[in-house]
Enzyme design. Structure first.
Site, PDB file in Angstrom:
ATOM      1  N   GLU A 166     -39.011  63.084  16.551  1.00 34.00           N
ATOM      2  CA  GLU A 166     -38.303  63.574  15.358  1.00 34.00           C
ATOM      3  C   GLU A 166     -37.837  62.449  14.436  1.00 34.00           C
ATOM      4  O   GLU A 166     -36.678  62.352  14.042  1.00 34.00           O
ATOM      5  CB  GLU A 166     -37.137  64.492  15.791  1.00 34.00           C
ATOM      6  N   ASN A 215     -43.814  62.631  18.119  1.00 33.28           N
ATOM      7  CA  ASN A 215     -43.589  64.059  18.342  1.00 33.28           C
ATOM      8  C   ASN A 215     -42.594  64.574  17.302  1.00 33.28           C
ATOM      9  O   ASN A 215     -41.586  63.894  17.018  1.00 33.28           O
ATOM     10  CB  ASN A 215     -43.022  64.240  19.761  1.00 33.28           C
ATOM     11  N   HIS A 229     -41.948  74.990  17.562  1.00 33.77           N
ATOM     12  CA  HIS A 229     -40.833  75.922  17.734  1.00 33.77           C
ATOM     13  C   HIS A 229     -40.860  76.847  16.523  1.00 33.77           C
ATOM     14  O   HIS A 229     -40.461  76.448  15.427  1.00 33.77           O
ATOM     15  CB  HIS A 229     -39.485  75.188  17.773  1.00 33.77           C
ATOM     16  N   GLU A 238     -44.097  71.791  22.471  1.00 37.11           N
ATOM     17  CA  GLU A 238     -42.831  72.458  22.805  1.00 37.11           C
ATOM     18  C   GLU A 238     -42.821  73.920  22.340  1.00 37.11           C
ATOM     19  O   GLU A 238     -41.836  74.441  21.876  1.00 37.11           O
ATOM     20  CB  GLU A 238     -41.642  71.721  22.172  1.00 37.11           C
ATOM     21  N   ASP A 279     -42.477  77.648  21.523  1.00 43.58           N
ATOM     22  CA  ASP A 279     -41.810  78.901  21.833  1.00 43.58           C
ATOM     23  C   ASP A 279     -41.868  79.752  20.561  1.00 43.58           C
ATOM     24  O   ASP A 279     -41.986  79.225  19.451  1.00 43.58           O
ATOM     25  CB  ASP A 279     -40.365  78.726  22.345  1.00 43.58           C
TER      26      ASP A 279
HETATM   27  O1  G3I Z   1     -25.719  67.530  31.034  1.00 37.77           O
HETATM   28  C1  G3I Z   1     -24.638  68.253  30.425  1.00 37.77           C
HETATM   29  C2  G3I Z   1     -23.739  68.838  31.512  1.00 37.77           C
HETATM   30  O2  G3I Z   1     -23.123  67.778  32.231  1.00 37.77           O
HETATM   31  C3  G3I Z   1     -22.674  69.717  30.854  1.00 37.77           C
HETATM   32  O3  G3I Z   1     -21.898  70.336  31.868  1.00 37.77           O
HETATM   33  C4  G3I Z   1     -23.382  70.797  30.006  1.00 37.77           C
HETATM   34  C5  G3I Z   1     -22.396  71.726  29.328  1.00 37.77           C
HETATM   35  O4  G3I Z   1     -21.785  71.014  28.268  1.00 37.77           O
HETATM   36  O5  G3I Z   1     -24.179  70.159  28.985  1.00 37.77           O
HETATM   37  C6  G3I Z   1     -25.217  69.388  29.580  1.00 37.77           C
HETATM   38  O6  G3I Z   1     -25.961  68.780  28.549  1.00 37.77           O
HETATM   39  C7  G3I Z   1     -26.824  69.703  27.859  1.00 37.77           C
HETATM   40  C8  G3I Z   1     -28.264  69.175  27.978  1.00 37.77           C
HETATM   41  O7  G3I Z   1     -29.157  70.010  27.201  1.00 37.77           O
HETATM   42  C9  G3I Z   1     -28.733  69.138  29.445  1.00 37.77           C
HETATM   43  O8  G3I Z   1     -28.729  70.438  29.950  1.00 37.77           O
HETATM   44  C10 G3I Z   1     -26.419  69.726  26.379  1.00 37.77           C
HETATM   45  O9  G3I Z   1     -25.149  70.338  26.276  1.00 37.77           O
HETATM   46  C11 G3I Z   1     -27.430  70.527  25.580  1.00 37.77           C
HETATM   47  O10 G3I Z   1     -27.156  70.418  24.183  1.00 37.77           O
HETATM   48  C12 G3I Z   1     -28.834  69.963  25.816  1.00 37.77           C
HETATM   49  O11 G3I Z   1     -29.756  70.786  25.105  1.00 37.77           O
HETATM   50  C13 G3I Z   1     -31.100  70.284  25.070  1.00 37.77           C
HETATM   51  C14 G3I Z   1     -31.429  69.919  23.614  1.00 37.77           C
HETATM   52  O12 G3I Z   1     -32.788  69.468  23.530  1.00 37.77           O
HETATM   53  C15 G3I Z   1     -30.526  68.832  23.098  1.00 37.77           C
HETATM   54  O13 G3I Z   1     -30.747  68.706  21.685  1.00 37.77           O
HETATM   55  C16 G3I Z   1     -32.039  71.382  25.528  1.00 37.77           C
HETATM   56  O14 G3I Z   1     -31.834  71.668  26.908  1.00 37.77           O
HETATM   57  C17 G3I Z   1     -33.486  70.969  25.314  1.00 37.77           C
HETATM   58  O15 G3I Z   1     -34.377  72.054  25.572  1.00 37.77           O
HETATM   59  C18 G3I Z   1     -33.696  70.519  23.866  1.00 37.77           C
HETATM   60  O16 G3I Z   1     -35.010  70.058  23.745  1.00 37.77           O
HETATM   61  C19 G3I Z   1     -35.359  69.487  22.453  1.00 37.77           C
HETATM   62  C20 G3I Z   1     -36.422  68.447  22.720  1.00 37.77           C
HETATM   63  O17 G3I Z   1     -35.951  67.485  23.629  1.00 37.77           O
HETATM   64  C21 G3I Z   1     -36.883  67.832  21.409  1.00 37.77           C
HETATM   65  N1  G3I Z   1     -37.372  68.865  20.475  1.00 37.77           N
HETATM   66  C22 G3I Z   1     -36.383  69.911  20.210  1.00 37.77           C
HETATM   67  C23 G3I Z   1     -35.931  70.565  21.511  1.00 37.77           C
HETATM   68  C24 G3I Z   1     -34.932  71.659  21.226  1.00 37.77           C
HETATM   69  O18 G3I Z   1     -33.758  71.107  20.657  1.00 37.77           O
END
Ligand code: G3I
Length: 371
Positions: free
Chosen positions: A166, A208, A244, A286, A288
């Site tokens: 990105e 990406n 997406h 990615e 969906d």
């Molecule tokens: O690890 C913490 C955990 O300790 C905490 O308890 C929990 C609740 O606050 O949060 C956890 O972190 C989360 C992390 O995913 C791991 O699960 C974050 O809050 C959450 O925001 C994060 O979301 C991820 C997101 O990227 C971040 O922007 C999504 O799972 C993931 O699917 C998403 O994937 C991205 C790609 O990497 C790049 N392209 C876009 C795509 C969607 O945003």
């Protein structure tokens, strides 16, 4: 339990539950043993097919779920760690590397004859706070060290990397303003690829992005950026188009900051063709398809979703355009989208009983070259 023991336990558990759930004389052999369905997705890729990988994301917790693990191993031949190879997880303190979570995912992939898409080395999100506090004089070496140490650790076990994620501004006007562009200038992208290539010369290296899948300013800026890297001899091997989308080929979670451009199948095909003309791989990385904004009964909503999955994958299969397709999650409740708009997105190929939805059969038909 150490990483190796726990990952072997996951593998044994998923294989035995696969037999328990579907019997051990199933029609399709795969990395998980006997699987329930004829023409599992992974049986339709590879070999002399244009599409070499069909993948999905995973976390260690999801791999501890026997249904998730066995569905993943039965249907897919590639895994992308959803979060566990990102900077905040891998190097939470400067110079302190944690690979244990990612190792569990890599071990599962290896025990089920699956490739790994490493995701992602350089991204402005999910960065630990300490990165911003690194003095200017040390920032470049810190940047190099992060990339080199992670890629070198997984060398030979991760087939391809999303090196930079990105990097293009949503309005298509140059590079996104990130700490990397600010501290290192636009050449941070080339530096990242050169460093990753030095750490594992055999790995395929990708840039990406989202919203650049078809036509418009963001897609054109991505093309200009990639073309310049190729012409400069930077070791870039592929472009990842995240995909997406919703059923109108929009970018669903950016209703508030519209992403420029459009991405109908013909526009996706034309965009892919110009990257292929540079000699690059193109992968859908990615995918969906959100149906949250679709009204009507579920039957018609899921049928429209099936058509969109089918038509995008068909673009990949036609003209041998893409070498890979990865969906961003397995079952609907695993989708990151559910945290975006707080309403069910039903965006993926399997329901929460891990039964294939119409979208699954749309992907299967497209991979088999059928309507
Ligand atoms: O690890 C913490 C955990 O300790 C905490 O308890 C929990 C609740 O606050 O949060 C956890 O972190 C989360 C992390 O995913 C791991 O699960 C974050 O809050 C959450 O925001 C994060 O979301 C991820 C997101 O990227 C971040 O922007 C999504 O799972 C993931 O699917 C998403 O994937 C991205 C790609 O990497 C790049 N392209 C876009 C795509 C969607 O945003």
């Amino acid at each position: 339990m150490n990483t190796i023991a726990s990952s072997r336990a996951i593998a044994l558990l998923s294989a035995s539950l696969c037999c328990a759930a579907w019997g051990c004389g199933g029609p399709t052999q795969s990395g998980a043993g006997n699987c329930p369905r004829d023409a599992a997705l992974r049986s339709l890729v590879g070999g002399d097919a244009s599409v070499q990988i069909i993948g999905a994301t995973a976390t260690p917790e999801q791999l501890n779920n026997p249904m998730y693990a066995s569905t993943l191993a039965c249907e897919f031949n590639s895994i992308t760690p959803e979060n566990d190879m990102k900077w905040e997880t891998i190097e939470p303190q400067r110079g302190v590397f944690h690979f244990d979570r990612a190792d569990q995912i890599v071990a599962f992939a290896q025990s089920h004859q699956m490739a790994v898409r490493g995701h992602t080395l350089v991204w402005h999100e999910q960065l630990p706070d300490w990165v911003a506090s690194v003095p200017a004089a040390a920032f470049r070496q810190m940047f190099i060290d992060h990339i080199y140490n992670e890629v070198f650790y997984f060398r030979g076990r991760v087939a391809r990397w999303d090196v930079v994620n990105e990097a293009i501004a949503d309005d298509g006007n140059g590079l996104r303003q990130t700490i990397f562009r600010d501290r290192l200038g636009p050449d941070y992208i080339a530096l990242a690829f050169i460093t990753a290539n030095a750490a594992d010369p055999a790995a395929e290296l990708y840039i990406n992005d989202y919203g650049a899948e078809g036509a418009g300013d963001k897609a054109n800026e991505l093309f200009r950026t990639v073309e310049a890297l190729v012409h400069a001899g930077v070791p870039i091997h592929g472009v990842g188009l995240q995909m997406h989308i919703d059923t109108q080929y929009g970018v669903p979670w950016n209703y508030f900051e519209p992403v420029v451009g459009t991405r109908s199948p013909p526009e996706i095909a034309a965009n892919i063709a110009r990257f292929r003309a540079l000699g690059l791989h193109v992968q859908i990385t990615e995918m969906d398809v959100s149906i949250a904004n679709l009204l009507g009964i579920d039957f018609t909503r899921f049928e429209l979703q099936r058509a969109v999955y089918h038509d995008v994958v068909a673009v990949c299969v036609q003209n041998r355009s893409c070498t890979g397709i990865t969906v961003w999650g397995l079952n609907d409740s695993a989708s990151w989208l559910n945290s975006q708009l707080l309403i069910p997105q039903n965006a993926l190929l399997f329901d929460d009983m891990f039964a294939p939805k119409p979208a699954y059969f749309g992907v299967q038909a497209a991979l088999a070259g059928r309507p």
